[in-house]
Scaffold this active site. Structure first.
Site, PDB file in Angstrom:
ATOM      1  N   HIS A 187       0.867  -1.181   0.000  1.00  0.00           N
ATOM      2  CA  HIS A 187       0.000   0.000   0.000  1.00  0.00           C
ATOM      3  C   HIS A 187       0.898   1.224   0.000  1.00  0.00           C
ATOM      4  CE1 HIS A 187      -3.171  -2.824   1.783  1.00  0.00           C
ATOM      5  NE2 HIS A 187      -3.398  -2.627   0.509  1.00  0.00           N
ATOM      6  N   GLU A 190       1.597   3.852   2.772  1.00  0.00           N
ATOM      7  CA  GLU A 190       2.069   3.382   4.075  1.00  0.00           C
ATOM      8  C   GLU A 190       3.592   3.490   4.150  1.00  0.00           C
ATOM      9  OE1 GLU A 190      -1.954   0.632   4.344  1.00  0.00           O
ATOM     10  OE2 GLU A 190      -0.019  -0.390   4.301  1.00  0.00           O
ATOM     11  N   HIS A 279       2.987  -3.081   6.898  1.00  0.00           N
ATOM     12  CA  HIS A 279       1.904  -2.127   6.564  1.00  0.00           C
ATOM     13  C   HIS A 279       1.760  -1.035   7.618  1.00  0.00           C
ATOM     14  CE1 HIS A 279      -0.359  -4.240   3.267  1.00  0.00           C
ATOM     15  NE2 HIS A 279       0.425  -5.226   3.677  1.00  0.00           N
ATOM     16  N   GLU A 355       1.268  -4.325  11.293  1.00  0.00           N
ATOM     17  CA  GLU A 355       0.659  -3.000  11.113  1.00  0.00           C
ATOM     18  C   GLU A 355       1.258  -2.005  12.100  1.00  0.00           C
ATOM     19  OE1 GLU A 355      -1.682  -2.030   8.922  1.00  0.00           O
ATOM     20  OE2 GLU A 355      -2.376  -3.958   8.115  1.00  0.00           O
TER      21      GLU A 355
HETATM   22  C1  GEM Z   1      -4.824  -3.256   6.020  1.00  0.00           C
HETATM   23  S1  GEM Z   1      -6.412  -2.785   5.480  1.00  0.00           S
HETATM   24  C2  GEM Z   1      -6.503  -1.080   5.987  1.00  0.00           C
HETATM   25  C3  GEM Z   1      -7.033  -0.986   7.304  1.00  0.00           C
HETATM   26  N1  GEM Z   1      -7.168   0.349   7.660  1.00  0.00           N
HETATM   27  C4  GEM Z   1      -8.162   0.727   8.427  1.00  0.00           C
HETATM   28  N2  GEM Z   1      -8.128   1.953   8.817  1.00  0.00           N
HETATM   29  N3  GEM Z   1      -9.087  -0.119   8.742  1.00  0.00           N
HETATM   30  C5  GEM Z   1      -3.763  -2.357   5.463  1.00  0.00           C
HETATM   31  O1  GEM Z   1      -3.980  -1.575   4.565  1.00  0.00           O
HETATM   32  O2  GEM Z   1      -2.643  -2.441   5.948  1.00  0.00           O
HETATM   33  C6  GEM Z   1      -4.469  -4.648   5.660  1.00  0.00           C
HETATM   34  C7  GEM Z   1      -5.144  -5.150   4.480  1.00  0.00           C
HETATM   35  O3  GEM Z   1      -4.718  -4.886   3.361  1.00  0.00           O
HETATM   36  O4  GEM Z   1      -6.147  -5.829   4.666  1.00  0.00           O
HETATM   37 ZN    ZN Z   2      -1.663  -1.721   4.131  1.00  0.00          ZN
END
Ligand code: GEM
Ligand code: ZN
Length: 395
Positions: A187, A190, A279, A355
């Site tokens: 992502h 991030e 992430h 995360e």
């Molecule tokens: C997560 S999904 C994003 C979650 N963010 C919020 N605020 N709920 C990510 O982006 O790291 C993991 C995924 O891709 O599922």
């Molecule tokens: Zn992510």
């Protein structure tokens, strides 16, 4: 101009600054649209959605021509429609005068907009959603890994727009039985994820007994940036074709998601004994891990490995906790389009999404900076230590 200033002053408003304020985002990871900059007390802005997608949240822009000491106000007017619009509460904008030292500017979510004020010390300032990890710094990190951390360029993929996706290997023992994979920034918004990779690579430069023992047992495969197009374009979530790479692990193809396709092919060639996918989470002000509890192949062995990893990371003193995070998937109900689940399932290995927060780690808040690059790097060092301690249990 002088007459105008005098008249405005009469009406109790701020004088019109003599120097015109300029706002730009036409640079690496820049993202903003100026709606109305007529009132320096309330500059109206909007975040641009990812190309070929509706997601947005990441922003990054430069403001020049400021009068130090004067008060400026900014309003990101479409924040209420962003991908994670619940995430703005408790969020504070990141700012820097020199793109090195980043600090938080108190911000609030009001009337569907993210609003903040600053009395700048300098004539120019950068604002961003998080401390940016630039492509230039990425290039420096790859060079540093090759020259000083004993890494080699094992393979190089290409993004949709032709940017390099470097797969680094650190191998000190040709007979090392384990293959450990760590990838970051699927992502693109991030940016903490590549700061984490910088922390890992710097740790690899500092040789010690723990690291030596790890590298006798395992080769490391590192992808510091999975989504260079998205990062360069100032995206939150997708690549240049508008695809969320972390939903593409069952359907990766060379045209729409070459970034995932490349890494999957290399994994099948090499094998995987541990996988970490790095992430950031917009909402939760904590560091946490997400395992594979919902995978069809989840077993007592994997559950025990997950528990052991979490226990060790907690005990390491890392900024990490296990109280808050995502709800566990029900048994067998995992979404196998996510990297963590897909890799854990295919290779029957310990596999986590890690995360980090965009806000702060609320167990140990640092309001001046919030969560930032330096804290991401420190976390990476601890994680590497945990991996070293567990390497002989992975199979
Ligand atoms: C997560 S999904 C994003 C979650 N963010 C919020 N605020 N709920 C990510 O982006 O790291 C993991 C995924 O891709 O599922
Ligand atoms: Zn992510």
């Amino acid at each position: 101009r002088r007459a105008e200033t005098a008249i405005l002053a009469t009406f109790g408003q701020q004088p019109v600054p003599e120097v015109a304020m300029q706002i730009s985002s036409d640079f690496d990871s820049g993202n903003i649209e100026v709606l109305d900059a007529g009132n320096p007390q309330r500059v109206l802005l909007a975040i641009r959605p990812d190309l070929n997608s509706h997601h947005f949240q990441w922003f990054h822009f430069k403001v020049e021509g400021l009068l130090p000491g004067q008060r400026y106000g900014f309003s990101l007017s479409n924040a209420g429609e962003s991908a994670y619009n619940q995430a703005w509460s408790g969020y504070h904008t990141v700012a820097s005068y020199d793109q090195r030292d980043w600090f938080r500017v108190p911000s609030r979510f009001e009337d569907g907009a993210l609003q903040f004020e600053l009395e700048p010390r300098e004539a120019q300032v950068w604002f961003a959603y998080f401390e940016p990890y630039s492509r230039a710094r990425h290039d420096g990190l790859i060079a540093q890994a090759l020259e000083r951390a004993g890494a080699e360029l094992f393979a190089c993929g290409q993004s949709v727009e032709g940017r390099a996706i470097q797969l680094l290997r650190v191998s000190r023992n040709q007979q090392a039985p384990r293959k450990l994979w760590i990838i970051a920034q699927q992502h693109p918004g991030e940016h903490m994820a590549e700061w984490f990779m910088e922390g890992l690579i710097e740790r690899l430069q500092r040789d010690d007994a723990e690291l030596d023992a790890l590298l006798q047992q395992a080769d490391l495969y590192l992808v510091p940036n999975m989504n260079p197009d998205g990062a360069f374009r100032g995206h939150l979530r997708t690549n240049a074709t508008g695809k969320d790479l972390n939903r593409a692990w069952q359907s990766a193809d060379a045209r729409e998601t070459p970034e995932v396709y490349f890494v999957q092919q290399q994994m099948r060639r090499v094998g995987v004994d541990l996988f970490l996918d790095i992430h950031g989470d917009e909402e939760i002000p904590q560091v946490f891990t997400v395992g594979c509890a919902g995978n069809p192949g989840y077993s007592p062995r994997l559950a025990a490995l997950e528990a052991e990893f979490r226990r060790r990371l907690l005990a390491s003193g890392a900024e990490y906790q296990t109280v808050r995070g995502y709800p566990l998937d029900a048994p067998g109900q995992a979404n196998l389009t996510l990297a963590c689940n897909a890799v854990g399932q295919e290779f029957d290995c310990l596999s986590f999404t890690l995360e980090m927060p965009f806000k702060d780690h609320d167990d140990r808040p640092v309001p001046q900076t919030g969560w930032n690059g330096a804290r991401s790097k420190q976390l990476a060092e601890k994680v590497l230590g945990v991996v070293a301690g567990m390497v002989d249990q992975l199979r």
